[in-house]
Design a protein around this motif. Sequence first.
Motif, mmCIF file in Angstrom:
data_model
loop_
_atom_site.group_PDB
_atom_site.id
_atom_site.type_symbol
_atom_site.label_atom_id
_atom_site.label_comp_id
_atom_site.label_asym_id
_atom_site.label_seq_id
_atom_site.Cartn_x
_atom_site.Cartn_y
_atom_site.Cartn_z
ATOM 1 N N LEU A 275 0.893 -1.167 0.000
ATOM 2 C CA LEU A 275 0.000 0.000 0.000
ATOM 3 C C LEU A 275 0.923 1.206 0.000
ATOM 4 C CD1 LEU A 275 -2.881 1.286 0.360
ATOM 5 C CD2 LEU A 275 -2.356 1.390 2.787
ATOM 6 N N ASN A 276 0.768 2.048 -0.984
ATOM 7 C CA ASN A 276 1.609 3.240 -1.036
ATOM 8 C C ASN A 276 0.781 4.499 -0.945
ATOM 9 O OD1 ASN A 276 4.362 2.490 -1.074
ATOM 10 N ND2 ASN A 276 4.067 1.626 -3.126
ATOM 11 N N LYS A 277 1.460 5.544 -0.470
ATOM 12 C CA LYS A 277 0.795 6.822 -0.265
ATOM 13 C C LYS A 277 1.442 7.885 -1.132
ATOM 14 C CE LYS A 277 -0.635 6.115 4.492
ATOM 15 N NZ LYS A 277 -0.552 6.625 5.877
ATOM 16 N N CYS A 278 0.626 8.812 -1.586
ATOM 17 C CA CYS A 278 1.143 9.984 -2.302
ATOM 18 C C CYS A 278 0.421 11.199 -1.744
ATOM 19 C CB CYS A 278 0.888 9.825 -3.798
ATOM 20 S SG CYS A 278 1.270 11.294 -4.758
ATOM 21 N N TYR A 279 1.150 11.991 -0.957
ATOM 22 C CA TYR A 279 0.569 13.234 -0.423
ATOM 23 C C TYR A 279 0.845 14.359 -1.411
ATOM 24 C CZ TYR A 279 0.127 11.273 4.338
ATOM 25 O OH TYR A 279 -0.217 10.529 5.437
ATOM 26 N N LEU A 280 -0.192 15.100 -1.737
ATOM 27 C CA LEU A 280 -0.027 16.260 -2.603
ATOM 28 C C LEU A 280 -0.450 17.509 -1.822
ATOM 29 C CD1 LEU A 280 -1.633 14.891 -5.901
ATOM 30 C CD2 LEU A 280 0.801 15.005 -5.324
ATOM 31 N N ARG A 281 0.445 18.497 -1.808
ATOM 32 C CA ARG A 281 0.125 19.729 -1.087
ATOM 33 C C ARG A 281 -0.151 20.841 -2.097
ATOM 34 N NH1 ARG A 281 2.284 22.113 4.409
ATOM 35 N NH2 ARG A 281 0.777 23.782 4.450
ATOM 36 N N PHE A 282 -1.248 21.525 -1.937
ATOM 37 C CA PHE A 282 -1.641 22.604 -2.859
ATOM 38 C C PHE A 282 -1.675 23.931 -2.113
ATOM 39 C CE2 PHE A 282 -3.332 18.663 -4.529
ATOM 40 C CZ PHE A 282 -3.020 18.746 -5.871
ATOM 41 N N GLU A 283 -1.692 24.981 -2.915
ATOM 42 C CA GLU A 283 -1.811 26.335 -2.360
ATOM 43 C C GLU A 283 -3.124 26.450 -1.580
ATOM 44 O OE1 GLU A 283 0.499 28.909 -3.187
ATOM 45 O OE2 GLU A 283 -0.595 30.078 -1.667
ATOM 46 N N LYS A 284 -4.205 26.047 -2.237
ATOM 47 C CA LYS A 284 -5.483 25.973 -1.520
ATOM 48 C C LYS A 284 -6.337 24.864 -2.129
ATOM 49 C CE LYS A 284 -7.986 29.848 -3.710
ATOM 50 N NZ LYS A 284 -7.537 30.016 -5.004
ATOM 51 N N ALA A 285 -7.350 24.469 -1.356
ATOM 52 C CA ALA A 285 -8.162 23.322 -1.800
ATOM 53 C C ALA A 285 -9.058 23.714 -2.972
ATOM 54 C CB ALA A 285 -9.012 22.827 -0.642
ATOM 55 N N PHE A 286 -9.138 22.830 -3.968
ATOM 56 C CA PHE A 286 -10.068 23.022 -5.087
ATOM 57 C C PHE A 286 -11.138 21.927 -5.061
ATOM 58 C CE2 PHE A 286 -6.145 20.914 -6.431
ATOM 59 C CZ PHE A 286 -6.644 19.658 -6.736
ATOM 60 N N TRP A 287 -11.114 21.124 -4.024
ATOM 61 C CA TRP A 287 -12.073 20.029 -3.871
ATOM 62 C C TRP A 287 -12.999 20.373 -2.697
ATOM 63 C CZ3 TRP A 287 -6.892 20.102 -2.843
ATOM 64 C CH2 TRP A 287 -6.486 19.896 -1.520
ATOM 65 N N PRO A 288 -14.109 19.644 -2.538
ATOM 66 C CA PRO A 288 -15.039 19.980 -1.452
ATOM 67 C C PRO A 288 -14.337 19.963 -0.103
ATOM 68 C CG PRO A 288 -15.931 18.199 -2.820
ATOM 69 C CD PRO A 288 -14.561 18.472 -3.320
ATOM 70 N N ASP A 289 -14.593 20.985 0.733
ATOM 71 C CA ASP A 289 -13.837 21.077 1.986
ATOM 72 C C ASP A 289 -14.560 20.442 3.174
ATOM 73 O OD1 ASP A 289 -15.822 22.859 2.369
ATOM 74 O OD2 ASP A 289 -14.542 24.646 2.433
ATOM 75 N N ASP A 290 -15.713 19.804 2.909
ATOM 76 C CA ASP A 290 -16.475 19.231 4.029
ATOM 77 C C ASP A 290 -16.460 17.698 4.020
ATOM 78 O OD1 ASP A 290 -17.864 19.070 1.696
ATOM 79 O OD2 ASP A 290 -19.817 19.557 2.550
ATOM 80 N N SER A 309 -8.828 13.718 2.211
ATOM 81 C CA SER A 309 -8.590 15.153 2.263
ATOM 82 C C SER A 309 -8.293 15.558 3.695
ATOM 83 C CB SER A 309 -9.838 15.900 1.788
ATOM 84 O OG SER A 309 -9.760 17.257 2.200
ATOM 85 N N PHE A 310 -7.278 16.397 3.882
ATOM 86 C CA PHE A 310 -6.926 16.872 5.225
ATOM 87 C C PHE A 310 -7.468 18.275 5.500
ATOM 88 C CE2 PHE A 310 -4.203 13.657 7.136
ATOM 89 C CZ PHE A 310 -4.067 12.798 6.066
ATOM 90 N N VAL A 311 -8.390 18.741 4.660
ATOM 91 C CA VAL A 311 -8.921 20.094 4.849
ATOM 92 C C VAL A 311 -9.812 20.161 6.079
ATOM 93 C CG1 VAL A 311 -10.348 21.921 3.854
ATOM 94 C CG2 VAL A 311 -8.834 20.606 2.382
ATOM 95 N N ARG A 312 -10.825 19.293 6.139
ATOM 96 C CA ARG A 312 -11.791 19.381 7.242
ATOM 97 C C ARG A 312 -11.133 19.014 8.579
ATOM 98 N NH1 ARG A 312 -15.265 16.771 10.573
ATOM 99 N NH2 ARG A 312 -14.269 14.781 10.098
ATOM 100 N N VAL A 313 -10.362 17.903 8.595
ATOM 101 C CA VAL A 313 -9.830 17.443 9.880
ATOM 102 C C VAL A 313 -8.648 18.280 10.372
ATOM 103 C CG1 VAL A 313 -10.590 15.031 9.896
ATOM 104 C CG2 VAL A 313 -8.465 15.620 8.745
ATOM 105 N N ALA A 314 -7.816 18.759 9.460
ATOM 106 C CA ALA A 314 -6.577 19.407 9.921
ATOM 107 C C ALA A 314 -6.373 20.808 9.351
ATOM 108 C CB ALA A 314 -5.384 18.528 9.564
#
Length: 434
Positions: A275-290, A309-314
């Motif tokens: 199982l591999n992970k790929c974290y992508l960091r963006f300037e700001k979220a363009f996907w649903p934040d909830d 998505s780490f927007v809502r939790v973190a």
Amino acid sequence: MAYSTNTERRKILVVGAGLAGLSAAQLLQQSGYEVLVLEARERLGGRIWTSQRWADAPLDLGATWIHGAQGNPLSVIARSISAAMLQTRYDRSVTYGPTALVMSSKQEDHLDSLADAFARALHKAQKRDVDQSVRAVADAWSISARLSRQDQNLLRFILLGRYETEYAGDASALSAHWYDDARAFPGEDALFVKGFGVLAEYLARDLRIERNQVVRNVNWNNRGVQVQTDRGEFSADAAIVTLPLGVLKAGVVHFSPALPAAKSRAIQALGMGVLNKCYLRFEKAFWPDDVDWLEHVPPAGLGWTQWVSFVRVAGLPVLLGFNAGQQGRDMEALSDAAIVASAMQTLRSIYGAQIPEPLDAQITRWGSDPFALGAYSFNALGAQPAMRDDLAAPVGGRVFFAGEATMRRDFSSAHGAFLSGQRAANQVTQAYSR
Ligand SMILES: Cc1cc2nc3c(=O)[nH]c(=O)nc-3n(C[C@H](O)[C@H](O)[C@H](O)COP(=O)(O)OP(=O)(O)OC[C@H]3O[C@@H](n4cnc5c(N)ncnc54)[C@H](O)[C@@H]3O)c2cc1C
């Protein structure tokens, strides 16, 4: 190299400073044994690995979640060290269909009923005498249920996103009889604000740990154990070996006398998944934040199906994509840039060509990591759950075994690794208090 001058206390070597090794070492040290941990890497934690590369965002490259927080021994430790936790929720999810549009509730109901029907087919297969792979059951069911082309594609998504991503084995290698034989704790999945590494650090406190010691040979006789590394030799009364199943399979650590036949068979037959992970960091979220989980049904059955998505939790504009099974292995051969490009292709198909490039990415390659050679173990076609007991069985009253793969009901998890260390430490205590 003698690691002790104290001849009164029993000396125990622990091979590997992952959760299994640290939990065993900690318990033995508290019980009065003289313990030395030998670890091949510079860092501690093994498949617990919190990256500090993004200073404001410690992220786990290995285990992330305490699965089922209720009754889980790791929750007890997390509480005792007041580790701040977060909860991702599976009911906060969105699923994008093959056309990249959010699935309607009718489409989602259809996907769920297809997944349920396939689960029933697997359940039936578990009652047959002869075992099959999960993929073989899927192929046969696809024909007998006369699945349409669209439903065949949904079934591929179910296999990839919901079976391979969870169990790490390729569907063609997962045993239909035993793939889901691990016990689950009730409750939500919880993750550490500062990363799972806080738990490894806590367990490592006050321990004597030699880093950068790559164990090559474990030799034992009725007087004790000798462990040879690339840098020296250590002797003790007994050793606890917590090498990952992938490392045992590769045969790069030699045991003398050779391991018993039942243990060697278990090493061969049990599966080590990817199982591999790929974290992508963006300037700001363009996907649903909830939402916490984003699922995507790729049009041609292959591709990135699961994202967190780490927007809502973190509050972080970070997406985590997963790759598992054979797809996960294949992807390891690509460069970081090619992996990011592949991930971005999926994201662009969903959110449009205009979405920005990520600012940075963090990518794992657990399958080719020489000190893991896989992410976690699975019950492979041809293996039996009892083989995990063979893997766990002590040898000659001198060499004891721990690690997630040695746990019949708690394999593949961080809590399983922890509990296996406790078990091995208790075995040592029983053997040497007589
Ligand atoms: C990507 C990924 C995601 C995961 N997600 C979760 C999750 O969310 N929740 C969960 O509960 N579990 C998860 N897991 C599983 C969990 O991380 C493992 O089950 C657990 O950490 C294994 O611990 P261990 O002590 O058995 O093995 P390891 O942590 O692998 O420890 C073995 C140690 O031995 C060392 N070693 C190897 N070879 C040698 C050698 N020759 N000489 C000396 N030392 C050596 C290694 O470096 C390592 O430190 C995940 C795993 C991965 C990879």
